[in-house]
Design an enzyme around this catalytic site. Structure first.
Site, short mmCIF file in Angstrom:
data_model
loop_
_atom_site.label_atom_id
_atom_site.label_comp_id
_atom_site.label_asym_id
_atom_site.label_seq_id
_atom_site.Cartn_x
_atom_site.Cartn_y
_atom_site.Cartn_z
N ASN A 55 39.03 131.09 82.40
CA ASN A 55 40.25 131.65 83.00
C ASN A 55 39.91 132.48 84.23
OD1 ASN A 55 43.20 132.76 82.84
ND2 ASN A 55 41.90 134.57 82.94
N GLU A 56 40.32 132.02 85.39
CA GLU A 56 40.32 132.80 86.65
C GLU A 56 38.94 133.24 87.14
OE1 GLU A 56 43.30 135.92 86.38
OE2 GLU A 56 44.94 134.47 86.29
#
Ligand SMILES: *[C@@H]1O[C@H](CO)[C@@H](O)[C@H](O)[C@H]1NC(C)=O
Ligand SMILES: CC(=O)N[C@H]1CO[C@H](CO)[C@@H](O)[C@@H]1O
Ligand SMILES: CC(=O)N[C@H]1CO[C@H](CO)[C@@H](O)[C@@H]1O
Length: 834
Positions: free
Chosen positions: A426-427
């Site tokens: 994630n990210e």
């Protein structure tokens, strides 16, 4: 004769203590799985960390080591059998001793372990597990590896060195609660031979009639025969066996004619097949296991098109708009999540017409129950690997640990038909971009990445894709959420996007969501307060019950939250100061934002798949707080839940006037506002309906101009149908709504209303709202256009809809089930109600 494998769960009879405290401090443990905070609470040693500001008072728990202990008698095994301890999960730095001998050291919460204890077993045995502080160990590891640059958003950087749920270090929606303990079950196994794993490899024919494949069985110990049977709803569809050279790894081919394919909810049924494997040794069955699986085709369609490159899912040859939500762990104290609780949560997705959930990378590879229920209900799962918002180090033992973790979890999950995508993290590419860490998309030499300042690329573009191609090659892999194949991860033409320019970033007006969407919107959202009863649960001092009280701020972990909530309130509404109205208005602003987002994104599905899906950040909470969640920790829905549900109905109607930014330099009111009306359908056949478009004065409720009707509109299957384009004359026409209904005969299929923006410029004198209760339902009418009527909800009572716009001449009925207390005295709120 070899004995049958026996497994006993070691769930009771445990005690625990702080490792460095005296022997007289052992305290009882209600059950394993558990973590220290749960046992400290149960023994009255700490207060509930979720109340008031208690989180601060329990911080010390995460800086201590904790020891768990139990005793057990040697199981009565047949001669020649081995005895194992099976640990499904230890949180996190664990040293396991049996009768004084260290039998396991573990440092990865996401791994399971099988330990052969045959050699150290006594008649009566003492099992001790010491759990070191992961907080302190993370800090030490960071110091020991100072050749890496540790960068983390959310939590402290030491978390990057530790394979433990990253949200335990605190997130922008969750407290810092560093748990420790045997967080998943512990078993004692006695077996002469046992099954390690069963892998159902299959392909479904293009016409969906036949499933063919192999069941691969991994076993240990002597095996003379392997038996396979595949059943659906109790009837056998295949049996087979293998009788030679079957020790270790073996495969049995299978073929199922007339297979019943597994479909996502709304597209067909979810038949699940039981794949049962038995191993035979010395003439008897010595171990047996069953995997429930479904057979389906699935792909991620990424092909170049007029907008860049598509990004959407096709399941069983059907293009599926992936409307749904992102999922975080549903508690800080994971062992207390039950199968029933998972079911309640996932059932909410069904109730909300959601078809996909994304298991976010800063949490956990979820419990088996989660995926079992997704399989049953037809919820598609986007599964992140457990990395989030950081630049992760990659020393070699850490890489080995990640490799083992990934393989184990993919093996555990690969029989679930619901899982349709794995994503690397994630990210983390946003961190690479913000800090300008080394990254050259064209350079494909993985070893060289390890030497640069963004070594974790090795996980996302080398190690994890290799794990997927080895262990679950039929499920597509995507390096990150978001990712854009070498372009900036915020690119709107390729890959998925986390659209945070509403709320964070450039703080765009939420009315612009459709303009700033990407090919797949895997995160976006706006915060809202939870229901008042939830606020009253965690605000323990009555004097703290006001909008920005210290306690309420403390239960909102997002940077700049007051400013951001306030921005969207003052831009759009007339913010009140009392708590009750403040709660309502934050919820209405969230609901409005999500309405623009889902309406707009789904409309683009019909524009040659310009948008493949929309997953709101986030469906749930891990504690009671203010966050982006659309349902709070106690499973109490916020109004936005219903707004999304309406936008995701199989057939729904949309209407929107062009956005005119009212707060830019020297702006003048727009003289004209073009608007359009469309229908979105996920049905696979064409259907028909009548569309009615009314223009109603906000002040009086009277018609401003004649109603437009489009009869017998042909509704394009699996796409959108543009129905009408018109223009609002803002100079000569008084302020009015465009109220649209889609009808099938006399039956209303869907409604949507577009309002002049912003609401703060409008006045809402008496609306003439009536809410009548009879026959287990609410009947709601209004004399003038009414925005966001929210009926007060009580626990255990389910409403068929809520947060509705009510138009004169259009009675709406909301069904009530699961209780009747709601009906006695209807309590409700709408915009402008004093
Ligand atoms: C377990 O360990 C014992 C000796 O400690 C050994 O004899 C036995 O073969 C082992 N079992 C397996 C399945 O490896
Ligand atoms: C350290 C420890 O727990 N040792 C125990 C191992 O098992 C024997 C036999 O039950 C005990 O006597 C030891 O105390
Ligand atoms: C099964 C499926 O996806 N069917 C249709 C979905 O919608 C598009 C566009 O209208 C059609 O081309 C597909 O055949």
């Amino acid at each position: 004769m070899p004995g049958v494998a026996q497994r006993i769960e070691l769930s009771s009879g445990w005690t625990f203590k702080q490792t460095d405290e005296a022997d007289d401090t052992w305290a009882p443990v209600a059950k394993v799985p558990t973590v220290s905070h749960l046992d400290l609470m149960a023994n009255g040693r700490i207060p509930d960390p979720f109340l008031g500001m208690n989180e601060l008072d329990v911080e010390w728990v995460g800086e201590k080591s904790w020891t768990y202990r139990t005793t057990f008698a040697a199981p009565e095994g047949a001669s020649g059998a081995s005895v194992f301890l099976l640990f499904e999960g230890l949180d996190t730095f664990a040293t396991v001793t049996l009768n004084g001998s260290v039998v396991l050291k573990s440092d990865n919460m996401f791994q399971s372990h099988r330990v052969n204890i045959t050699g150290v077993l006594k008649d009566s045995n003492t099992l001790v597990i010491d759990f070191d502080s992961a907080l302190l160990r993370g800090r030490e590891l960071e110091k020991d590896h100072s050749d890496y640059r540790f960068i983390a958003h959310n939590g402290e950087t030491g978390r990057l060195a530790v394979r433990k749920a990253q949200y335990h270090w605190g997130w922008d929606w969750g407290p810092v609660l560093m748990t420790a303990g045997p967080w998943r079950p512990v078993y004692l196994e006695t077996s002469s031979s046992h099954i390690e794993d069963v892998w159902v490899k299959y392909e479904v024919s293009e016409d969906l009639t036949t499933a063919t494949g192999q069941v691969e069985v991994l076993s240990a110990g002597a095996v003379d025969e392997i038996r396979l049977s595949i059943d659906v709803q109790g009837s056998s569809v295949f049996t087979g066996s293998l009788t030679s050279a079957v020790e270790g790894k073996a495969s049995i081919d299978f073929k199922i004619d007339d297979v019943k394919a597994w479909y996502p909810v709304g597209y067909g049924a979810q038949p699940l097949y039981d794949v049962t494997v038995e191993i035979v040794s010395g003439g008897s069955v010595v171990d047996r296991t069953t995997k429930k699986t479904g057979f389906r085709r699935s792909e991620l369609v990424q092909k170049d098109d007029a907008y860049g490159q598509s990004f959407y899912f096709r399941v069983n040859n059907v293009d599926v708009f992936a409307g749904g939500s992102c999922w975080i762990p549903a508690d800080n104290f994971l062992p207390r999540l039950t199968r029933e609780k998972y079911r309640e949560w996932l059932q909410l997705m069904i109730e909300g017409n959601q078809v996909m959930t994304r298991v976010w990378g800063g949490g956990i590879y979820e419990d088996d129950a989660f995926y079992d229920i997704c399989d049953e209900l037809g919820i598609l799962v986007w599964q992140d690997f457990m990395f989030a918002c950081g630049s992760y180090p990659t020393w070699s033992s850490l890489r080995d640990s990640v490799d083992a973790e990934a393989r184990q979890n993919v093996r555990r999950l690969r029989h679930h038909p619901s899982i349709v995508l794995y994503a690397g993290n994630n990210e983390d590419y946003q961190i690479q971009e913000w800090y300008k860490l080394d990254y050259d998309y064209e350079n494909k030499d993985a070893e060289s990445w390890l030497k640069g300042s963004y070594p974790a690329r090795y996980y996302y573009e080398h190690l994890l894709p290799k794990v997927i191609s080895d262990e679950s090659p039929n499920v597509p892999y995507w390096p990150s959420s978001p990712f854009s194949n070498g372009k900036e991860s915020s690119d709107l033409t390729v890959g998925d996007v986390h659209q945070w320019n509403v709320w964070h970033g450039t703080q765009e007006k939420y009315q612009t969501y459709a303009k700033i969407g990407g090919r797949f919107n895997s995160e976006f959202g706006l915060e809202a307060f939870p229901q008042q009863v939830t606020v009253e649960n965690f605000v323990t001092k009555p004097s703290e019950l006001y909008p920005q009280s210290h306690t309420l701020d403390f239960h909102n972990k997002a940077d700049g939250h007051e400013r951001r909530i306030a921005t969207y309130l003052v831009e759009n509404f007339r913010p009140p100061t009392d708590l009750k109205s403040h709660i309502y208005l934050t919820q209405l602003s969230q609901s409005e934002a999500l309405s623009y987002a889902y309406r707009g994104f789904r409309r683009q599905w019909g524009e040659e798949r310009k948008c493949g899906g929309a997953l709101v950040w986030q469906i749930n909470d891990c504690w009671p707080c203010t966050s982006w969640a659309i349902v709070d920790f106690f499973l109490r829905k916020k109004p936005g839940f219903y707004t999304i549900a309406r936008a995701l109905r199989p057939i729904t109607v949309g209407v929107e006037r062009e956005h005119h930014d009212w707060s830019v330099c020297h702006t003048r009111p727009a003289k004209k506002s073009p608007f359009s009306v469309w229908i979105a359908s996920s049905k696979l056949e064409e259907s028909h309906g009548d569309v009615e478009i009314r223009f109603l004065s906000i002040e009086t409720g009277a018609e401003v101009k004649p109603t437009v009707v489009r009869s017998n509109v042909a509704i394009v299957p699996n796409g959108t149908t543009e129905v009408y384009a018109g223009e609002i004359d803002n100079v000569n026409e008084e302020p009015h709504v465009v109220a649209v209904r889609l009808l099938s005969g006399k039956q209303v299929v869907a409604r949507e209303t577009d309002w002049p923006q912003p609401f703060k410029y409008l006045a809402f004198p008496d609306r003439g709202v009536k809410v009548e209760t009879a026959g287990g339902r609410y009947t709601i009418t209004a004399d003038r256009p009414t925005k966001g009527l929210v009926l007060h909800e009580t626990d255990g009572v389910r409403l068929s809809d809520n947060c509705i716009d009510v138009m004169p001449g259009d009675t709406q009925v909301i069904e009530v089930s699961g209780g009747s207390t709601n009906l006695d005295t209807p309590k409700f709120q709408y915009l402008g109600l004093e």
